[in-house]
Design a protein around this motif. Structure first.
Motif, PDB file in Angstrom:
ATOM      1  N   ARG A  13     -33.614 -11.858 -47.705  1.00 46.43           N
ATOM      2  CA  ARG A  13     -34.975 -12.116 -47.890  1.00 46.43           C
ATOM      3  C   ARG A  13     -35.748 -11.195 -46.909  1.00 46.43           C
ATOM      4  NH1 ARG A  13     -36.078 -17.673 -45.998  1.00 46.43           N
ATOM      5  NH2 ARG A  13     -38.170 -17.070 -46.980  1.00 46.43           N
ATOM      6  N   HIS A  14     -35.164 -10.631 -45.819  1.00 50.09           N
ATOM      7  CA  HIS A  14     -35.866  -9.989 -44.634  1.00 50.09           C
ATOM      8  C   HIS A  14     -35.296  -8.747 -44.395  1.00 50.09           C
ATOM      9  CE1 HIS A  14     -39.171 -12.779 -44.160  1.00 50.09           C
ATOM     10  NE2 HIS A  14     -38.486 -13.770 -44.637  1.00 50.09           N
ATOM     11  N   PRO A  15     -34.803  -7.968 -45.391  1.00 52.99           N
ATOM     12  CA  PRO A  15     -34.110  -6.670 -44.723  1.00 52.99           C
ATOM     13  C   PRO A  15     -34.719  -5.591 -43.885  1.00 52.99           C
ATOM     14  CG  PRO A  15     -35.042  -6.272 -46.951  1.00 52.99           C
ATOM     15  CD  PRO A  15     -35.651  -7.709 -46.493  1.00 52.99           C
ATOM     16  N   ASP A  16     -35.953  -5.645 -43.598  1.00 52.18           N
ATOM     17  CA  ASP A  16     -36.623  -4.758 -42.628  1.00 52.18           C
ATOM     18  C   ASP A  16     -37.173  -5.626 -41.500  1.00 52.18           C
ATOM     19  OD1 ASP A  16     -36.295  -2.764 -44.338  1.00 52.18           O
ATOM     20  OD2 ASP A  16     -38.034  -3.183 -45.510  1.00 52.18           O
ATOM     21  N   ARG A  24     -45.168 -11.833 -37.475  1.00 50.47           N
ATOM     22  CA  ARG A  24     -44.350 -11.757 -38.476  1.00 50.47           C
ATOM     23  C   ARG A  24     -43.050 -12.354 -38.327  1.00 50.47           C
ATOM     24  NH1 ARG A  24     -43.673  -7.057 -43.216  1.00 50.47           N
ATOM     25  NH2 ARG A  24     -43.018  -8.668 -44.835  1.00 50.47           N
ATOM     26  N   LEU A  25     -42.436 -11.873 -37.328  1.00 48.50           N
ATOM     27  CA  LEU A  25     -40.939 -11.840 -36.892  1.00 48.50           C
ATOM     28  C   LEU A  25     -40.730 -13.616 -36.628  1.00 48.50           C
ATOM     29  CD1 LEU A  25     -38.089 -10.942 -36.345  1.00 48.50           C
ATOM     30  CD2 LEU A  25     -39.109 -10.343 -33.809  1.00 48.50           C
ATOM     31  N   VAL A  26     -41.696 -13.913 -35.829  1.00 45.98           N
ATOM     32  CA  VAL A  26     -41.409 -15.509 -35.310  1.00 45.98           C
ATOM     33  C   VAL A  26     -41.749 -16.238 -36.609  1.00 45.98           C
ATOM     34  CG1 VAL A  26     -42.473 -17.526 -34.107  1.00 45.98           C
ATOM     35  CG2 VAL A  26     -41.940 -15.083 -32.716  1.00 45.98           C
ATOM     36  N   SER A  27     -42.725 -16.156 -37.380  1.00 49.88           N
ATOM     37  CA  SER A  27     -42.897 -16.939 -38.616  1.00 49.88           C
ATOM     38  C   SER A  27     -41.573 -16.765 -39.432  1.00 49.88           C
ATOM     39  CB  SER A  27     -44.104 -16.339 -39.492  1.00 49.88           C
ATOM     40  OG  SER A  27     -44.222 -16.898 -40.468  1.00 49.88           O
ATOM     41  N   ALA A  28     -41.075 -15.677 -39.603  1.00 49.02           N
ATOM     42  CA  ALA A  28     -39.936 -15.518 -40.618  1.00 49.02           C
ATOM     43  C   ALA A  28     -38.569 -16.354 -40.157  1.00 49.02           C
ATOM     44  CB  ALA A  28     -39.630 -13.889 -40.895  1.00 49.02           C
ATOM     45  N   LEU A  29     -38.466 -16.369 -38.893  1.00 49.66           N
ATOM     46  CA  LEU A  29     -37.527 -16.908 -38.171  1.00 49.66           C
ATOM     47  C   LEU A  29     -37.591 -18.424 -38.213  1.00 49.66           C
ATOM     48  CD1 LEU A  29     -36.938 -14.604 -35.235  1.00 49.66           C
ATOM     49  CD2 LEU A  29     -35.243 -15.332 -36.811  1.00 49.66           C
ATOM     50  N   GLU A 186     -27.651 -16.059 -42.911  1.00 48.55           N
ATOM     51  CA  GLU A 186     -28.667 -16.182 -41.595  1.00 48.55           C
ATOM     52  C   GLU A 186     -29.477 -14.976 -41.925  1.00 48.55           C
ATOM     53  OE1 GLU A 186     -28.950 -18.454 -39.367  1.00 48.55           O
ATOM     54  OE2 GLU A 186     -27.075 -19.522 -39.219  1.00 48.55           O
ATOM     55  N   LEU A 187     -30.756 -15.159 -41.265  1.00 48.90           N
ATOM     56  CA  LEU A 187     -31.870 -14.046 -41.062  1.00 48.90           C
ATOM     57  C   LEU A 187     -31.437 -12.943 -40.361  1.00 48.90           C
ATOM     58  CD1 LEU A 187     -34.442 -13.879 -42.440  1.00 48.90           C
ATOM     59  CD2 LEU A 187     -35.590 -14.598 -40.374  1.00 48.90           C
ATOM     60  N   ILE A 188     -30.760 -13.185 -39.392  1.00 47.84           N
ATOM     61  CA  ILE A 188     -30.205 -12.067 -38.475  1.00 47.84           C
ATOM     62  C   ILE A 188     -28.542 -12.320 -39.063  1.00 47.84           C
ATOM     63  CG2 ILE A 188     -29.537 -11.332 -36.326  1.00 47.84           C
ATOM     64  CD1 ILE A 188     -32.075 -12.183 -35.299  1.00 47.84           C
TER      65      ILE A 188
END
Length: 297
Positions: A13-16, A24-29, A186-188
């Protein structure tokens, strides 16, 4: 060929992710955590079945035992220690084991999770009995330390409940009541302290809280069996008594002071207009149920 677990598979979903700004990082997490709620919702029937199976053992005096490693182990410890102030659950009846021992709560003890024999020894050291319930917690579902604890628990006749974030894994297979929390990648990549850990925390909360409600430690939706062990909790006990009994602060305090700040007892005292010793006897005669004690004519 290497068999990669769902929780270890890189998210598509978020390869970059490393290129995102903070907003944007906090929103994605945060958004990714929604999967944890969905996983626990899907597991709700399994959690409820585990509550029903554990209940008679707790009524008979059994203990809740927890075993895990890393984040999973710390979440087990957290659930166990919060039961006493919240529900007056005896501390000796909520025993949490973490791979690497108490020090692993604060500093990662690398390799401890891989020691299946130590998991067995640690569980045996707390003398498990047939009336006890073990919750084995492992994001991977195959942590050797947890499998060792489960093996020792089974040998002692304990009820075994397994929580894992990957399907078809050994922890689930070794449990009487397997609870799959299928949170996926997991996102990470591989960081199961994220949504896998969130799902475990929610599932443990749901299990232990539901169990305490079934054990008559809640009246309506009020936690009337708490321990007023500090100033904040004394204020909370007063507020709960006021709400449950429909009385003013002075009346609530007077009743609480007469029964060692037992909210349950104070509520029965006030609503039945009886002294503390009689209120306590009513509660004891009805397995600690405020509702049943109040219903007695």
């Amino acid at each position: 060929m290497l068999n990669i677990l769902n929780t270890e598979t890189p998210s598509q979903r978020h390869p970059d992710l490393d290129l995102y700004d903070s907003a944007r990082l906090v929103s994605a997490l945060v958004e990714d955590q929604q999967t944890a709620l969905e996983a626990v919702r899907a597991a709700a029937p399994a959690i409820a079945a585990a509550v029903d199976a554990a209940l008679p053992r707790m009524v008979a005096g059994g203990r809740l035992l927890y075993a895990g490693a890393g984040t999973s182990g710390r979440l087990g410890v957290l659930d166990s220690v919060e039961l006493t102030p919240t529900f007056s659950w005896p501390g000796e009846r909520a025993v949490a084991l973490i791979a690497g021992g108490e020090a692993a709560m604060f500093v990662a003890v690398e390799g401890a999770e891989d020691d299946e024999a130590q998991g067995r020894r640690d569980l045996e050291a707390v003398t498990p009995a047939a009336g006890d319930v073990l919750l084995g917690i492992a994001a991977s579902g195959q942590t050797p330390y947890v499998l060792g604890a489960l093996a020792a628990a089974r040998a002692a006749g304990c009820l075994c409940i397994g929580l894992a974030n990957n399907p078809g894994t050994a922890v689930l297979a070794a449990s009487d009541h397997p609870i799959l929390l299928d949170t996926g990648a997991e996102l990470i990549s591989g960081s199961t302290r994220l949504k896998a850990g969130t799902a475990q925390k929610m599932a443990l909360n749901a299990f232990s809280s539901a169990l305490m409600v079934r054990l008559n430690k809640v009246y309506g939706n009020l936690m009337v069996d708490m321990k007023a062990s500090n100033a904040k909790l004394v204020r909370r006990a007063v507020a709960l008594t006021m709400r449950a009994a429909g009385v003013d602060e002075a009346s609530a305090r007077q009743a609480l002071e007469a029964c060692d700040f037992s909210v349950k007892t104070a509520v029965v005292m006030l609503l039945k207009q009886v002294p503390a010793d009689q209120a306590l006897r009513l509660l004891q005669a009805h397995a600690g149920s405020v509702r049943q004690a109040l219903a007695r004519h």
